[in-house]
Design a protein around this motif. Structure first.
Motif, mmCIF file in Angstrom:
data_model
loop_
_atom_site.group_PDB
_atom_site.id
_atom_site.type_symbol
_atom_site.label_atom_id
_atom_site.label_comp_id
_atom_site.label_asym_id
_atom_site.label_seq_id
_atom_site.Cartn_x
_atom_site.Cartn_y
_atom_site.Cartn_z
ATOM 1 N N ILE A 167 0.839 -1.205 0.000
ATOM 2 C CA ILE A 167 0.000 0.000 0.000
ATOM 3 C C ILE A 167 0.870 1.250 0.000
ATOM 4 C CG2 ILE A 167 -1.617 1.351 1.393
ATOM 5 C CD1 ILE A 167 -2.901 -1.299 2.263
ATOM 6 N N THR A 168 1.946 1.231 0.795
ATOM 7 C CA THR A 168 2.842 2.388 0.858
ATOM 8 C C THR A 168 3.498 2.645 -0.488
ATOM 9 O OG1 THR A 168 3.296 1.988 3.211
ATOM 10 C CG2 THR A 168 4.841 3.387 2.009
ATOM 11 N N SER A 169 3.981 1.592 -1.131
ATOM 12 C CA SER A 169 4.652 1.756 -2.423
ATOM 13 C C SER A 169 3.696 2.313 -3.469
ATOM 14 C CB SER A 169 5.222 0.413 -2.895
ATOM 15 O OG SER A 169 6.194 -0.057 -1.992
ATOM 16 N N GLU A 170 2.476 1.754 -3.513
ATOM 17 C CA GLU A 170 1.490 2.236 -4.480
ATOM 18 C C GLU A 170 1.066 3.678 -4.160
ATOM 19 O OE1 GLU A 170 -1.692 -0.545 -4.519
ATOM 20 O OE2 GLU A 170 -0.525 -2.140 -5.457
ATOM 21 N N TRP A 171 0.992 3.986 -2.871
ATOM 22 C CA TRP A 171 0.626 5.350 -2.454
ATOM 23 C C TRP A 171 1.678 6.350 -2.927
ATOM 24 C CZ3 TRP A 171 0.189 6.973 3.410
ATOM 25 C CH2 TRP A 171 -0.210 8.310 3.488
ATOM 26 N N LEU A 172 2.931 6.032 -2.686
ATOM 27 C CA LEU A 172 4.002 6.947 -3.078
ATOM 28 C C LEU A 172 4.082 7.086 -4.597
ATOM 29 C CD1 LEU A 172 6.799 5.884 -0.565
ATOM 30 C CD2 LEU A 172 5.295 7.876 -0.447
ATOM 31 N N GLU A 173 3.813 5.999 -5.307
ATOM 32 C CA GLU A 173 3.804 6.076 -6.771
ATOM 33 C C GLU A 173 2.671 6.977 -7.250
ATOM 34 O OE1 GLU A 173 3.400 3.075 -10.637
ATOM 35 O OE2 GLU A 173 3.547 2.277 -8.599
ATOM 36 N N GLU A 174 1.510 6.821 -6.645
ATOM 37 C CA GLU A 174 0.366 7.662 -7.003
ATOM 38 C C GLU A 174 0.621 9.114 -6.624
ATOM 39 O OE1 GLU A 174 -3.511 8.356 -8.502
ATOM 40 O OE2 GLU A 174 -2.266 6.552 -8.564
ATOM 41 N N ALA A 175 1.186 9.358 -5.436
ATOM 42 C CA ALA A 175 1.467 10.721 -4.994
ATOM 43 C C ALA A 175 2.514 11.369 -5.874
ATOM 44 C CB ALA A 175 1.928 10.729 -3.536
ATOM 45 N N GLY A 176 3.499 10.595 -6.328
ATOM 46 C CA GLY A 176 4.530 11.133 -7.206
ATOM 47 C C GLY A 176 3.966 11.570 -8.529
ATOM 48 N N ALA A 177 2.987 10.846 -9.038
ATOM 49 C CA ALA A 177 2.364 11.221 -10.302
ATOM 50 C C ALA A 177 1.509 12.462 -10.158
ATOM 51 C CB ALA A 177 1.505 10.068 -10.821
ATOM 52 N N ALA A 178 0.966 12.696 -8.942
ATOM 53 C CA ALA A 178 0.094 13.851 -8.737
ATOM 54 C C ALA A 178 0.858 15.092 -8.310
ATOM 55 C CB ALA A 178 -0.953 13.522 -7.664
ATOM 56 N N SER A 179 2.110 14.922 -7.868
ATOM 57 C CA SER A 179 2.870 16.060 -7.349
ATOM 58 C C SER A 179 3.426 16.911 -8.481
ATOM 59 C CB SER A 179 4.009 15.578 -6.455
ATOM 60 O OG SER A 179 4.792 16.659 -6.022
ATOM 61 N N ALA B 151 11.262 12.271 1.851
ATOM 62 C CA ALA B 151 10.391 12.898 2.846
ATOM 63 C C ALA B 151 8.987 12.305 2.789
ATOM 64 C CB ALA B 151 10.336 14.406 2.611
ATOM 65 N N MET B 152 8.495 12.055 1.572
ATOM 66 C CA MET B 152 7.161 11.479 1.411
ATOM 67 C C MET B 152 7.066 10.097 2.032
ATOM 68 S SD MET B 152 6.356 12.818 -2.457
ATOM 69 C CE MET B 152 5.257 11.458 -2.796
ATOM 70 N N ARG B 153 8.133 9.298 1.927
ATOM 71 C CA ARG B 153 8.108 7.960 2.525
ATOM 72 C C ARG B 153 8.001 8.051 4.051
ATOM 73 N NH1 ARG B 153 8.718 2.781 1.359
ATOM 74 N NH2 ARG B 153 8.914 3.257 -0.860
ATOM 75 N N GLY B 154 8.739 8.985 4.637
ATOM 76 C CA GLY B 154 8.645 9.171 6.084
ATOM 77 C C GLY B 154 7.273 9.669 6.497
ATOM 78 N N LYS C 219 -6.027 7.004 -1.421
ATOM 79 C CA LYS C 219 -7.274 6.287 -1.695
ATOM 80 C C LYS C 219 -7.086 5.114 -2.652
ATOM 81 C CE LYS C 219 -10.883 9.790 -0.999
ATOM 82 N NZ LYS C 219 -12.006 10.479 -1.644
ATOM 83 N N ARG C 220 -6.424 5.370 -3.782
ATOM 84 C CA ARG C 220 -6.367 4.335 -4.825
ATOM 85 C C ARG C 220 -5.733 3.028 -4.353
ATOM 86 N NH1 ARG C 220 -4.838 5.688 -10.972
ATOM 87 N NH2 ARG C 220 -6.869 6.700 -10.707
ATOM 88 N N PRO C 221 -4.560 3.049 -3.697
ATOM 89 C CA PRO C 221 -4.007 1.764 -3.240
ATOM 90 C C PRO C 221 -4.901 1.052 -2.226
ATOM 91 C CG PRO C 221 -2.720 3.616 -2.397
ATOM 92 C CD PRO C 221 -3.628 4.166 -3.430
ATOM 93 N N LEU C 222 -5.605 1.839 -1.396
ATOM 94 C CA LEU C 222 -6.536 1.204 -0.455
ATOM 95 C C LEU C 222 -7.725 0.598 -1.191
ATOM 96 C CD1 LEU C 222 -6.722 3.484 2.706
ATOM 97 C CD2 LEU C 222 -6.062 1.092 2.582
ATOM 98 N N PHE C 223 -8.235 1.301 -2.187
ATOM 99 C CA PHE C 223 -9.351 0.767 -2.957
ATOM 100 C C PHE C 223 -8.953 -0.540 -3.651
ATOM 101 C CE2 PHE C 223 -11.433 5.200 -3.695
ATOM 102 C CZ PHE C 223 -11.787 5.229 -2.353
ATOM 103 N N LYS C 224 -7.724 -0.563 -4.166
ATOM 104 C CA LYS C 224 -7.242 -1.789 -4.810
ATOM 105 C C LYS C 224 -7.165 -2.931 -3.801
ATOM 106 C CE LYS C 224 -4.443 0.383 -8.447
ATOM 107 N NZ LYS C 224 -3.051 0.576 -8.964
ATOM 108 N N ALA C 225 -6.671 -2.636 -2.612
ATOM 109 C CA ALA C 225 -6.562 -3.671 -1.582
ATOM 110 C C ALA C 225 -7.936 -4.174 -1.165
ATOM 111 C CB ALA C 225 -5.803 -3.126 -0.373
ATOM 112 N N ILE C 226 -8.889 -3.247 -1.072
ATOM 113 C CA ILE C 226 -10.258 -3.638 -0.705
ATOM 114 C C ILE C 226 -10.867 -4.512 -1.801
ATOM 115 C CG2 ILE C 226 -12.587 -2.744 -0.321
ATOM 116 C CD1 ILE C 226 -11.235 -0.277 0.985
#
Length: 285
Positions: free
Chosen positions: A19-31, A41-44, A103-110
């Motif tokens: 979830i963390t890896s997918e979150w950071l990938e998604e956040a990187g695309a939106a930043s 910093a985002m990982r921390g 949201k997206r990585p959590l939705f995928k996990a759900i």
């Protein structure tokens, strides 16, 4: 804790790394501003948010009651995140986009976990969506408060810089006023000047209004208040920079400056101050 919250907690515990890896990938695309330092910093930040999110769920925190005590650690981490990014000059949009990217990585996990139960899947998605939205809103609110505090501090610093108190010589201070004189600026002038009078033991202060564009009733009242405060400290005041148009305005407004020494220029005020202090200036050649 309701069943949807239990599902979210289990997913966060069992699939944290994914979830963390997918979150950071998604956040990187939106930043809009992403560097190697930002990624670290985002990982921390993500790790802190996941930790406090799990703590809130374990404490039976209701996602609908985000202001409850169970969510205090998460709110504090979000506030720290917002203040840090505001200080770095990042926008509120970038800050909230980072949280919403969760949201997206959590939705995928759900979806992987509850693929065969559409009703439970929808309820869980709604629960986590509402919670993440509240987290994003909290970051925006904190960001705005931080920016407002920063702007206020900058305004205060500018006021202090624009109203310096200068020691001309022993016993005499000067305050050159430039720009509009309003209530907040008058307060800064008064406080700074009175502190300097006490610190230096000065007996005379020159307030130069050459740089004040206009003098109306309000400005005159501010000046009179400052003069009164100076006199209460046992010192006297000279107002310089009284140009012809300002003199006419003061007369037309019926403002009484009797008992207050006024001069047309700072040089004249300085000459009067030296005379009152017992100094004389002579030309050596």
């Amino acid at each position: 804790m309701n069943q949807e919250a239990e599902i979210v907690l289990r997913l966060l515990t069992q699939h944290e790394e994914q979830i963390t890896s997918e979150w950071l990938e998604e956040a990187g695309a939106a930043s809009s501003r992403l560097t190697d330092a930002n990624r670290r910093a985002m990982r921390g930040e993500a790790a802190d948010l996941l930790r406090t999110l799990r703590e809130g769920l374990q404490a039976s925190g209701d996602p609908e009651q985000f202001q409850a005590a169970a969510w205090t650690p998460l709110r504090e981490v979000l506030a720290t995140l917002s203040r840090s990014r505001a200080a770095q000059g990042q926008s509120a949009g970038d800050t909230s986009a980072f949280v919403l990217a969760f949201k997206r990585p959590l939705f995928k996990a759900i979806q992987r976990e509850l693929g065969g139960d559409a009703g439970r899947q929808m309820a869980t998605v709604w629960t986590i969506s509402a919670l993440v939205d509240k987290m994003a809103q909290w970051t925006v609110s904190t960001y705005q408060l931080t920016r407002e505090e920063l702007i206020k501090r900058q305004q205060q610093d500018l006021l202090e810089l624009s109203t310096p108190v200068i020691k001309l010589f022993e016993g005499v201070l000067a305050v050159p006023m430039i720009g509009t004189l309003d209530s907040s600026r008058t307060q800064v002038v008064m406080e700074t000047l009175l502190e300097r009078i006490v610190a230096t033991g000065s007996r005379l202060a020159i307030i130069d209004i050459t740089g004040v564009p206009t003098v109306d009733t309000l400005v005159a009242q501010h000046l009179l208040k400052t003069v009164s405060a100076i006199r209460l400290m046992g010192a006297e005041c000279i107002i310089s920079g009284i140009r012809p148009q300002i003199a006419q305005t003061i007369v037309h407004l019926g403002i009484d400056l009797q008992g207050i020494a006024t001069k047309a220029s700072l040089a004249d005020a300085l000459e009067l101050a030296m005379e009152q202090q017992g100094f004389t200036v002579t030309r050596t050649r």
